[in-house]
Design a protein around this motif. Structure first.
Motif, PDB file in Angstrom:
ATOM      1  N   HIS A 176      28.465 -28.758  74.322  1.00 28.02           N
ATOM      2  CA  HIS A 176      29.384 -27.951  73.524  1.00 28.02           C
ATOM      3  C   HIS A 176      28.997 -26.482  73.717  1.00 28.02           C
ATOM      4  CE1 HIS A 176      30.888 -31.525  71.336  1.00 28.02           C
ATOM      5  NE2 HIS A 176      29.692 -31.981  71.594  1.00 28.02           N
ATOM      6  N   ASP A 177      29.758 -25.575  73.123  1.00 25.05           N
ATOM      7  CA  ASP A 177      29.483 -24.154  73.305  1.00 25.05           C
ATOM      8  C   ASP A 177      28.027 -23.811  73.024  1.00 25.05           C
ATOM      9  OD1 ASP A 177      31.945 -23.608  74.127  1.00 25.05           O
ATOM     10  OD2 ASP A 177      32.725 -22.929  72.183  1.00 25.05           O
ATOM     11  N   ASN A 178      27.535 -24.314  71.902  1.00 22.80           N
ATOM     12  CA  ASN A 178      26.206 -23.862  71.477  1.00 22.80           C
ATOM     13  C   ASN A 178      25.212 -24.992  71.238  1.00 22.80           C
ATOM     14  OD1 ASN A 178      27.546 -24.964  69.427  1.00 22.80           O
ATOM     15  ND2 ASN A 178      27.227 -23.307  67.948  1.00 22.80           N
ATOM     16  N   ARG A 179      25.543 -26.176  71.691  1.00 20.19           N
ATOM     17  CA  ARG A 179      24.618 -27.287  71.465  1.00 20.19           C
ATOM     18  C   ARG A 179      24.863 -28.409  72.464  1.00 20.19           C
ATOM     19  NH1 ARG A 179      26.842 -31.881  69.365  1.00 20.19           N
ATOM     20  NH2 ARG A 179      28.825 -31.716  68.256  1.00 20.19           N
ATOM     21  N   PRO A 180      23.850 -29.274  72.617  1.00 16.71           N
ATOM     22  CA  PRO A 180      24.025 -30.410  73.530  1.00 16.71           C
ATOM     23  C   PRO A 180      25.012 -31.421  72.955  1.00 16.71           C
ATOM     24  CG  PRO A 180      21.703 -30.130  72.890  1.00 16.71           C
ATOM     25  CD  PRO A 180      22.513 -29.249  72.001  1.00 16.71           C
ATOM     26  N   SER A 181      25.522 -32.264  73.807  1.00 14.07           N
ATOM     27  CA  SER A 181      26.241 -33.444  73.358  1.00 14.07           C
ATOM     28  C   SER A 181      25.181 -34.462  72.926  1.00 14.07           C
ATOM     29  CB  SER A 181      27.085 -34.005  74.506  1.00 14.07           C
ATOM     30  OG  SER A 181      27.716 -35.193  74.086  1.00 14.07           O
ATOM     31  N   ILE A 182      25.438 -35.129  71.804  1.00 12.92           N
ATOM     32  CA  ILE A 182      24.445 -36.077  71.280  1.00 12.92           C
ATOM     33  C   ILE A 182      24.966 -37.499  71.411  1.00 12.92           C
ATOM     34  CG2 ILE A 182      23.002 -36.709  69.316  1.00 12.92           C
ATOM     35  CD1 ILE A 182      22.578 -33.802  70.134  1.00 12.92           C
ATOM     36  N   MET A 183      24.156 -38.329  72.081  1.00 13.04           N
ATOM     37  CA  MET A 183      24.522 -39.719  72.307  1.00 13.04           C
ATOM     38  C   MET A 183      23.487 -40.619  71.640  1.00 13.04           C
ATOM     39  SD  MET A 183      25.348 -40.802  76.204  1.00 13.04           S
ATOM     40  CE  MET A 183      26.493 -39.590  76.826  1.00 13.04           C
ATOM     41  N   MET A 184      23.939 -41.562  70.834  1.00 13.38           N
ATOM     42  CA  MET A 184      23.021 -42.559  70.275  1.00 13.38           C
ATOM     43  C   MET A 184      23.305 -43.880  70.982  1.00 13.38           C
ATOM     44  SD  MET A 184      22.867 -42.366  66.132  1.00 13.38           S
ATOM     45  CE  MET A 184      22.194 -43.956  65.660  1.00 13.38           C
ATOM     46  N   VAL A 185      22.246 -44.592  71.355  1.00 11.68           N
ATOM     47  CA  VAL A 185      22.456 -45.873  72.033  1.00 11.68           C
ATOM     48  C   VAL A 185      21.877 -46.982  71.166  1.00 11.68           C
ATOM     49  CG1 VAL A 185      22.076 -47.175  74.156  1.00 11.68           C
ATOM     50  CG2 VAL A 185      22.382 -44.701  74.255  1.00 11.68           C
ATOM     51  N   VAL A 186      22.727 -47.947  70.803  1.00 11.78           N
ATOM     52  CA  VAL A 186      22.304 -49.019  69.904  1.00 11.78           C
ATOM     53  C   VAL A 186      22.530 -50.381  70.557  1.00 11.78           C
ATOM     54  CG1 VAL A 186      22.872 -47.570  67.900  1.00 11.78           C
ATOM     55  CG2 VAL A 186      24.545 -49.244  68.708  1.00 11.78           C
ATOM     56  N   GLY A 187      21.827 -51.376  70.047  1.00 11.33           N
ATOM     57  CA  GLY A 187      21.977 -52.736  70.581  1.00 11.33           C
ATOM     58  C   GLY A 187      20.725 -53.550  70.317  1.00 11.33           C
ATOM     59  N   VAL A 188      20.865 -54.849  70.389  1.00 10.57           N
ATOM     60  CA  VAL A 188      19.757 -55.766  70.124  1.00 10.57           C
ATOM     61  C   VAL A 188      18.718 -55.700  71.249  1.00 10.57           C
ATOM     62  CG1 VAL A 188      19.193 -58.226  69.923  1.00 10.57           C
ATOM     63  CG2 VAL A 188      21.223 -57.312  68.810  1.00 10.57           C
ATOM     64  N   ASN A 189      17.460 -55.901  70.896  1.00 11.73           N
ATOM     65  CA  ASN A 189      16.396 -55.910  71.909  1.00 11.73           C
ATOM     66  C   ASN A 189      16.725 -56.874  73.047  1.00 11.73           C
ATOM     67  OD1 ASN A 189      14.888 -54.144  70.398  1.00 11.73           O
ATOM     68  ND2 ASN A 189      13.711 -55.766  69.382  1.00 11.73           N
ATOM     69  N   GLY A 190      16.474 -56.426  74.250  1.00 11.02           N
ATOM     70  CA  GLY A 190      16.632 -57.310  75.397  1.00 11.02           C
ATOM     71  C   GLY A 190      17.993 -57.230  76.089  1.00 11.02           C
ATOM     72  N   VAL A 191      18.946 -56.536  75.476  1.00  9.13           N
ATOM     73  CA  VAL A 191      20.280 -56.468  76.088  1.00  9.13           C
ATOM     74  C   VAL A 191      20.317 -55.524  77.287  1.00  9.13           C
ATOM     75  CG1 VAL A 191      21.592 -57.103  74.029  1.00  9.13           C
ATOM     76  CG2 VAL A 191      21.046 -54.697  74.451  1.00  9.13           C
ATOM     77  N   GLY A 192      19.308 -54.642  77.366  1.00  7.74           N
ATOM     78  CA  GLY A 192      19.269 -53.698  78.491  1.00  7.74           C
ATOM     79  C   GLY A 192      19.475 -52.262  78.053  1.00  7.74           C
ATOM     80  N   LYS A 193      19.137 -51.991  76.813  1.00  8.95           N
ATOM     81  CA  LYS A 193      19.352 -50.651  76.244  1.00  8.95           C
ATOM     82  C   LYS A 193      18.560 -49.576  77.001  1.00  8.95           C
ATOM     83  CE  LYS A 193      18.617 -51.219  72.096  1.00  8.95           C
ATOM     84  NZ  LYS A 193      17.455 -50.798  71.313  1.00  8.95           N
ATOM     85  N   THR A 194      17.263 -49.807  77.124  1.00 10.38           N
ATOM     86  CA  THR A 194      16.408 -48.804  77.762  1.00 10.38           C
ATOM     87  C   THR A 194      16.824 -48.573  79.218  1.00 10.38           C
ATOM     88  OG1 THR A 194      14.658 -49.702  76.381  1.00 10.38           O
ATOM     89  CG2 THR A 194      14.007 -48.132  78.080  1.00 10.38           C
TER      90      THR A 194
END
Ligand code: GDP
Length: 301
Positions: free
Chosen positions: A97-115
């Motif tokens: 954005h003009d003055n800040r980063p875009s913020i992304m949250m990543v959610v999901g159950v352990n083991g699904v491949g989040k990391t």
């Protein structure tokens, strides 16, 4: 991309072959229609969409009076495409954005491949010349932050994490966003914990992370990561998470290991949220934007 497409096609081939064989018969009678229905159900398309699709297909075949398998296949593709809904906006909120980063949250159950998915997304963004910062707010598992930092190092982006086991996830997320703002990066991606067995705890935790982050910057994207091989289980997870946070997009992982690609339709229907990305392997490049037409082609051809 061609390689990814090929891999997707291979994984869905069982379905394609099945449908092709069915549609190649001289006479498409009730038994064949039943088998088509069954094939689609086995691909996890979901009961309602499957019945709807078969009804529409039957009607169109009847109206056209053509049993040419090639034509029926084209109609089938059209119907599938309509179900996958090519009109959905699948773009990621990954622009500063003009003055800040875009913020992304990543959610999901352990083991699904989040990391793994976060690593892959970071890599794509870096390739687009974007500055990325990762936040390791899955503080419940000691190894999780390490694993995220390893991915970060691998794709060349910094990771903000706590050295204290069981640190407050919201405070790590806060620090990550703070660092992202100070360093004027383009995108901050926050990893979160996924202990579904404690729904209330998870709800509290994800809600708190979001609230605390939003003291500095709005969360632009909440990506829910689901494992395509888990079928109905994945749908249940999707339901729980969407009750907890406002999910803006789905990442469907492990599509390389299943012929159940129809789950895309089922999930989108249930959540009303688009599948934005698909995971097609364990490597850093095995991520692709979800493309409705390409997906249907891979499913049926
Ligand atoms: P997390 O617990 O959700 O963070 O899951 P991880 O990122 O640690 O991934 C769990 C396992 O799934 C690892 O072995 C990954 O390599 C694997 N994995 C992740 N994404 C994919 C994918 O798209 N395809 C395949 N075949 N494996 C994947």
């Amino acid at each position: 991309l061609a390689r990814l497409r090929e891999r997707l096609a291979r994984s869905n081939n069982a379905l394609g072959k099945g449908l092709l064989a069915l549609l190649s018969q001289d006479k498409i009678d009730d038994d064949v229609w039943d088998e088509i229905e069954e094939t689609l159900l086995l691909a996890d398309l979901g009961t309602e969409p499957t019945l709807e699709l078969v009804e529409n297909l039957k009607r169109r075949v009847k109206v056209e009076g053509s049993r040419d398998p090639e034509r029926v296949r084209t109609l089938l593709k059209e119907e599938l495409l309509a179900l996958v809904d090519p009109t959905m906006d699948r773009s990621l909120a990954d622009d500063r954005h003009d003055n800040r980063p875009s913020i992304m949250m990543v959610v999901g159950v352990n083991g699904v491949g989040k990391t793994t998915t976060i690593g892959k997304i970071a890599r794509v963004l870096v390739a687009e010349d974007k500055d990325v910062l990762l936040g390791a707010a899955d503080t419940f598992r000691a190894a999780a932050a390490e694993q995220l930092a390893t991915w970060g190092a691998r794709v060349g982006v910094p990771t903000v994490k706590s050295d204290i086991d069981g640190a407050d996830p919201a405070s790590v997320a806060f620090e990550a966003v703070k660092a992202g703002i100070e360093q004027e990066v383009d995108v901050v991606i926050i990893d979160t914990a996924g202990r579904l067995q404690n729904k209330v705890g998870l709800m509290d935790e994800l809600g708190k992370i979001k609230r605390v982050v939003e003291k500095q910057a709005e969360v632009d994207e909440v990506l829910l990561v689901l494992d395509a091989t888990t079928g109905q289980n994945g749908l249940n997870q999707a339901k729980v998470f969407s009750e907890v946070v406002n999910v803006t997009g789905i990442v469907l992982t492990k599509l390389d290991g299943t012929a159940k690609g129809g789950i895309v339709v089922a999930i989108q229907r249930q959540l009303g949220v688009p599948v934005k990305l698909i995971g097609l392997g364990e490597g850093p490049d095995d991520l692709a934007p979800f493309d409705a037409q390409g997906f249907v082609d891979a499913l049926v051809d």
